[in-house]
Write a protein that holds these residues in place. Sequence first.
Motif, PDB file in Angstrom:
ATOM      1  N   UNK A  50      16.501   3.287   7.891  1.00 40.23           N
ATOM      2  CA  UNK A  50      15.994   1.920   7.979  1.00 40.23           C
ATOM      3  C   UNK A  50      16.980   0.995   8.653  1.00 40.23           C
ATOM      4  N   UNK A  51      16.562  -0.218   8.939  1.00 44.90           N
ATOM      5  CA  UNK A  51      15.205  -0.729   8.725  1.00 44.90           C
ATOM      6  C   UNK A  51      14.226  -0.203   9.774  1.00 44.90           C
ATOM      7  N   UNK A  52      12.961  -0.083   9.383  1.00 45.16           N
ATOM      8  CA  UNK A  52      11.900   0.344  10.293  1.00 45.16           C
ATOM      9  C   UNK A  52      11.168  -0.888  10.817  1.00 45.16           C
ATOM     10  N   UNK A  53      10.814  -0.841  12.098  1.00 47.95           N
ATOM     11  CA  UNK A  53      10.005  -1.925  12.660  1.00 47.95           C
ATOM     12  C   UNK A  53       8.594  -1.903  12.091  1.00 47.95           C
ATOM     13  N   UNK A  54       8.084  -0.689  11.826  1.00 55.78           N
ATOM     14  CA  UNK A  54       6.728  -0.561  11.276  1.00 55.78           C
ATOM     15  C   UNK A  54       6.663   0.700  10.427  1.00 55.78           C
ATOM     16  N   UNK A  55       5.997   0.583   9.296  1.00 58.31           N
ATOM     17  CA  UNK A  55       5.705   1.742   8.455  1.00 58.31           C
ATOM     18  C   UNK A  55       4.201   1.801   8.221  1.00 58.31           C
ATOM     19  N   UNK A  56       3.625   2.996   8.260  1.00 59.58           N
ATOM     20  CA  UNK A  56       2.219   3.217   7.910  1.00 59.58           C
ATOM     21  C   UNK A  56       2.190   3.833   6.515  1.00 59.58           C
ATOM     22  N   UNK A  57       1.664   3.078   5.545  1.00 55.89           N
ATOM     23  CA  UNK A  57       1.775   3.438   4.136  1.00 55.89           C
ATOM     24  C   UNK A  57       0.381   3.458   3.508  1.00 55.89           C
ATOM     25  N   UNK A  58       0.037   4.507   2.739  1.00 61.93           N
ATOM     26  CA  UNK A  58      -1.287   4.567   2.114  1.00 61.93           C
ATOM     27  C   UNK A  58      -1.437   3.556   0.993  1.00 61.93           C
ATOM     28  N   UNK A  59      -2.655   3.015   0.829  1.00 65.99           N
ATOM     29  CA  UNK A  59      -2.921   2.055  -0.250  1.00 65.99           C
ATOM     30  C   UNK A  59      -4.154   2.413  -1.061  1.00 65.99           C
ATOM     31  N   UNK A  60      -4.874   3.497  -0.698  1.00 65.24           N
ATOM     32  CA  UNK A  60      -6.137   3.796  -1.361  1.00 65.24           C
ATOM     33  C   UNK A  60      -6.174   5.150  -2.039  1.00 65.24           C
ATOM     34  N   UNK A  61      -7.293   5.440  -2.717  1.00 62.45           N
ATOM     35  CA  UNK A  61      -7.540   6.696  -3.443  1.00 62.45           C
ATOM     36  C   UNK A  61      -6.563   6.847  -4.601  1.00 62.45           C
ATOM     37  N   UNK A  62      -6.532   5.853  -5.515  1.00 63.98           N
ATOM     38  CA  UNK A  62      -5.523   5.833  -6.575  1.00 63.98           C
ATOM     39  C   UNK A  62      -6.091   5.789  -7.991  1.00 63.98           C
ATOM     40  N   UNK A  63      -7.399   5.677  -8.191  1.00 62.49           N
ATOM     41  CA  UNK A  63      -7.963   5.627  -9.551  1.00 62.49           C
ATOM     42  C   UNK A  63      -8.878   6.825  -9.814  1.00 62.49           C
ATOM     43  N   UNK A  64      -8.860   7.314 -11.066  1.00 62.09           N
ATOM     44  CA  UNK A  64      -8.033   6.902 -12.212  1.00 62.09           C
ATOM     45  C   UNK A  64      -6.590   7.374 -12.069  1.00 62.09           C
ATOM     46  N   UNK A  65      -5.668   6.619 -12.674  1.00 59.43           N
ATOM     47  CA  UNK A  65      -4.249   6.902 -12.474  1.00 59.43           C
ATOM     48  C   UNK A  65      -3.823   8.229 -13.076  1.00 59.43           C
TER      49      UNK A  65
ATOM     50  N   UNK B 156      -5.101   5.087   4.773  1.00 59.01           N
ATOM     51  CA  UNK B 156      -5.654   5.890   3.676  1.00 59.01           C
ATOM     52  C   UNK B 156      -6.541   5.048   2.756  1.00 59.01           C
ATOM     53  N   UNK B 157      -7.428   4.273   3.363  1.00 61.61           N
ATOM     54  CA  UNK B 157      -8.394   3.481   2.604  1.00 61.61           C
ATOM     55  C   UNK B 157      -9.558   3.168   3.546  1.00 61.61           C
ATOM     56  N   UNK B 158     -10.700   2.762   2.977  1.00 62.26           N
ATOM     57  CA  UNK B 158     -11.799   2.235   3.776  1.00 62.26           C
ATOM     58  C   UNK B 158     -12.496   3.228   4.672  1.00 62.26           C
ATOM     59  N   UNK B 159     -12.331   4.533   4.437  1.00 66.03           N
ATOM     60  CA  UNK B 159     -12.934   5.528   5.327  1.00 66.03           C
ATOM     61  C   UNK B 159     -13.660   6.624   4.560  1.00 66.03           C
ATOM     62  N   UNK B 160     -12.980   7.264   3.616  1.00 67.63           N
ATOM     63  CA  UNK B 160     -13.561   8.279   2.747  1.00 67.63           C
ATOM     64  C   UNK B 160     -13.519   7.786   1.303  1.00 67.63           C
ATOM     65  N   UNK B 161     -14.525   8.150   0.517  1.00 67.10           N
ATOM     66  CA  UNK B 161     -14.504   7.859  -0.917  1.00 67.10           C
ATOM     67  C   UNK B 161     -13.873   9.051  -1.634  1.00 67.10           C
TER      68      UNK B 161
ATOM     69  N   UNK C 201      -8.429  -2.020  -2.616  1.00 64.21           N
ATOM     70  CA  UNK C 201      -7.048  -1.791  -2.167  1.00 64.21           C
ATOM     71  C   UNK C 201      -6.405  -2.958  -1.422  1.00 64.21           C
ATOM     72  N   UNK C 202      -7.049  -3.574  -0.409  1.00 58.82           N
ATOM     73  CA  UNK C 202      -6.368  -4.683   0.267  1.00 58.82           C
ATOM     74  C   UNK C 202      -6.191  -5.913  -0.606  1.00 58.82           C
TER      75      UNK C 202
END
Length: 387
Positions: free
Chosen positions: A291-306, A335-340, A349-350
Motif C-alpha cells: 500500500x497505499x493502493x490507488x484503487x481496490x476492488x472489494x466485495x460487499x455482497x452475499x453475506x447473509x446469514x452470517x 460481488x453484488x447486484x448480479x447474482x442472488x 449492500x450499498x
Amino acid sequence: MEKQSPSGRAALEERNGLVEARRPRKSSSSRSSRKSFRLDYRLEEEVTKSCRDKYGRWTNPWPTWRFPSYTTLLRFLLLDKNHSNIPASKEALDDELPVMEPYFVRSPDLSDSGPGLRVTWLGHATVLVEMDGLNILTDPMFSQRASPIQFMGPKRYRGPPCTVEQLPRIDAVVISHSHYDHLDVGSVADLNERFGGELRWFVPLGLMDWLVKAGCENVMELDWWEENCVPGHDDVTFVCTPSQHWSKRTALDDNKSLWGSWSILGPEHRFFFAGDTGYCTCFHEIGRRFGPFDLAAIPIGAYLPRDMMQGQHVDPEEAVQIHQDLQAKQSVAIHWGTFALAYEYYLEPPVRLREAMEQKGLKPESFFTLHHGESRLIASPEGDVFD
C-alpha cells in the motif's frame, strides 16, 4: 503444450520452497509456467504463507476461518428466510440497477489507455482496469448462469453490459479461485478464441492445468507472494496475495486449487483485486507491504446469514475494514447486484456500505459503487465518471 521444468539448482530451490530473484526473461508468449522470476515474498517472516492440510488440500491459516457445518448448511437451504426480494419486473430492475453500455462500446476510439487509472464494472467480480499501459480483466463472467450447465444453477438477474467481442484489447486476466461465478468456462473460451496466446492469464496454484486444458496458451500459476508480469511490460508487477476463501468445481476437488487476491503494482498506479473473501489479517499484511493502493476492488455482497457466510464472504462493514487495511485511496464495490447468492435484500449492500463509511468517519465517495457498465477515471484532476 511445453511447460518449464526446473533442473539442477533451480529444482533444488523449488523443492525447498525457494525461488531465486532474477531478471525477467524474454520468453515465448505461448509458454505457461509455475515459476516466479522475481523477488519471492514467501521468504519473508512477516507474511502468512499458503499451507495445506494433512490430506494435501489447501487450507486457510487464520482463526477467522470456519466452514459452515452440515447443520448450518441444511438450515440455510431449508429453513432460513431469503430476504433478497429481487423484482420479477425488468422495468423495476432497470430503474434500480441500470445496465449501461460501456464507454468502449459507444466510443471505441477512447479505449486506449491514457493517463490515470480507469475502472469499469462489468457485473459481479468482473472489472476492467486500464492502468500504466495495460488492460486488465478480473474474474471474467459473461455467462447467464454460474454453473457447469447453462439450464440450471444461479442465474444472473442483471445481464452483462457487453460481450467478450465488444471488449477493448485485453492484456491480462487475473483469476481469484475456481468457483463457477469467478471462473466461467464460456467466458474463458470466448476470451481465448479472441486473444489467443497474446493474453496472459494469472492464476493461483492448481489452476494452470485447467486453463491449459481449456486451450489457454499463456498461463502463469503463482503461490501467495509470488510475482510475475506480462511479457513486454516488465514495469507492471502482478503479485498473487492471500485471501480467506475455498475452492471447488466438482464433487471430489475440494480445495485442490489455491485461492487468492491480486496486487498489481505499476510505475504510476497500484490496484488491488480482492476476489472473493472473508475477513482476516492478511489485508493488513498486504497494505503494509504494497500500500497505499490507488484503487481496490472489494466485495460487499452475499453475506447473509452470517453463520453461513462469515468465513467466506465479507459484509459491508468488513469490506470497509479491508479498505482501511489496504490503505486504499479509493475502492470500488464488487460481488453484488448480479447474482442472488445469499439472503440479504438485493439493494442492501450499498446502503450498509455508505453507513459503515460514515460510522468510521470516512468519505463515502472514497468507497463507491458503479452501475453495470459504468466507468470511473481515478487519479485524474476531474475524477470523471463515464456513464
